[in-house]
Design a protein around this motif. Structure first.
Motif, PDB file in Angstrom:
ATOM      1  N   ASN A 247       0.564  -1.495   0.374  1.00 10.76           N
ATOM      2  CA  ASN A 247      -0.186  -0.050   0.210  1.00 10.76           C
ATOM      3  C   ASN A 247       0.845   1.491  -0.188  1.00 10.76           C
ATOM      4  OD1 ASN A 247      -2.570  -1.476   0.350  1.00 10.76           O
ATOM      5  ND2 ASN A 247      -2.320  -1.207   1.751  1.00 10.76           N
TER       6      ASN A 247
ATOM      7  N   ASP B 139      -4.482   1.227  -5.605  1.00 18.63           N
ATOM      8  CA  ASP B 139      -3.642   1.227  -7.426  1.00 18.63           C
ATOM      9  C   ASP B 139      -4.581   1.130  -8.367  1.00 18.63           C
ATOM     10  OD1 ASP B 139      -1.204  -0.542  -7.842  1.00 18.63           O
ATOM     11  OD2 ASP B 139      -2.933  -1.910  -8.535  1.00 18.63           O
TER      12      ASP B 139
ATOM     13  N   THR C 100       2.174   2.305  -3.314  1.00 19.23           N
ATOM     14  CA  THR C 100       0.440   2.384  -4.120  1.00 19.23           C
ATOM     15  C   THR C 100       0.432   3.551  -3.678  1.00 19.23           C
ATOM     16  OG1 THR C 100      -0.199   0.286  -4.068  1.00 19.23           O
ATOM     17  CG2 THR C 100      -1.576   2.413  -4.743  1.00 19.23           C
TER      18      THR C 100
ATOM     19  N   ASP D  56       4.012  -0.565  -9.851  1.00 17.41           N
ATOM     20  CA  ASP D  56       2.291  -0.846  -9.948  1.00 17.41           C
ATOM     21  C   ASP D  56       2.770  -2.456  -9.740  1.00 17.41           C
ATOM     22  OD1 ASP D  56      -0.600  -1.368 -10.124  1.00 17.41           O
ATOM     23  OD2 ASP D  56       0.218  -2.262 -12.686  1.00 17.41           O
TER      24      ASP D  56
ATOM     25  N   ASP E 192      -1.867   4.609 -11.066  1.00 15.43           N
ATOM     26  CA  ASP E 192      -2.129   3.795 -12.109  1.00 15.43           C
ATOM     27  C   ASP E 192      -2.997   4.829 -12.885  1.00 15.43           C
ATOM     28  OD1 ASP E 192      -0.496   1.574 -11.089  1.00 15.43           O
ATOM     29  OD2 ASP E 192      -2.310   0.694 -11.961  1.00 15.43           O
TER      30      ASP E 192
ATOM     31  N   GLY F 170      -5.720  -1.308  -1.326  1.00 14.52           N
ATOM     32  CA  GLY F 170      -4.503  -1.456  -2.655  1.00 14.52           C
ATOM     33  C   GLY F 170      -5.495  -2.206  -4.021  1.00 14.52           C
TER      34      GLY F 170
ATOM     35  N   ASP G  24       4.511  -3.433  -6.408  1.00 14.16           N
ATOM     36  CA  ASP G  24       3.223  -3.981  -4.996  1.00 14.16           C
ATOM     37  C   ASP G  24       1.538  -4.678  -5.222  1.00 14.16           C
ATOM     38  OD1 ASP G  24       1.234  -2.836  -7.313  1.00 14.16           O
ATOM     39  OD2 ASP G  24       1.215  -0.999  -6.045  1.00 14.16           O
TER      40      ASP G  24
END
Length: 191
Positions: free
Chosen positions: A9, A75, A12, A54, A79, A71, A57
């Motif tokens: 996390n 996430d 991220t 990316d 991104d 997450g 994680d």
């Protein structure tokens, strides 16, 4: 070897400020051939490093069985901030057509807003097509961001960039349709 439970996390979350720094460097670095090559290279490398996290994680979360709802939700948002900054920066620099960027960003943020709206009911993890789309976006943006035209020439670089952006556009729209279809099916089966 044990890793801290919050490491995936934290990775991220780190992508969020990296997206801002990357965007500033990209815009200040300017367009290929006309801007500051050092800033442009730095922006391109920073993007590649950030988008690569990316994978890191996600791998750590799955490998050590520490996948979390946080997450799963944040996430894709991290991104989208990073790739969105790349697409937006390239459009500002007139290296990618605005219409392509608008379609991509509408799809990306439309689905993100939907995910946030339903996050109290359940968290929607990225599907395989969404993951493929993100990977291809990362490769295409990495190519477009690095001033590789200095090695292969502007015509070849421009052609490859244009082809990659069309592929990204098709995958982005297709994965958006896939997401909508999955949500409609899920809603029907839940009622």
């Amino acid at each position: 070897m044990a890793i801290p439970r919050q490491l995936p996390n934290a990775i991220t979350v780190a992508r969020i400020p990296l997206a801002v720094v990357f965007f500033v460097l990209l815009v200040l670095g300017g367009t290929y051939g006309l801007g500051n090559p050092t800033m442009r290279w730095t922006a391109g490398v920073l993007f590649i490093v950030a988008i690569s996290t990316d994978w890191v994680d996600g791998y750590l979360a799955r490998r050590y069985d520490i996948v979390s709802d946080f997450g799963k939700l944040w996430d894709p948002i991290a991104d989208k901030l990073l790739t969105g900054a790349g697409f937006l920066g390239l459009a500002i620099l007139a290296e990618v057509n605005w219409w392509i960027v608008v379609i991509i960003l509408v799809r990306e943020w439309g689905i993100t807003i939907h995910r946030l709206m339903i996050s109290r009911e359940h968290v929607v993890a990225a599907a395989w097509m969404g993951k493929l789309k993100t990977a291809v976006q990362g490769v295409a943006l990495g190519w477009a961001l690095l001033p590789l035209h200095t090695f292969i020439g502007i015509p070849a670089w421009t052609l490859v960039t244009a082809v990659l952006m069309v592929v990204v556009l098709v995958l982005t729209v297709a994965s958006g349709i896939d997401y909508i279809v999955a949500q409609v099916r899920g809603a029907r089966s839940g009622s």
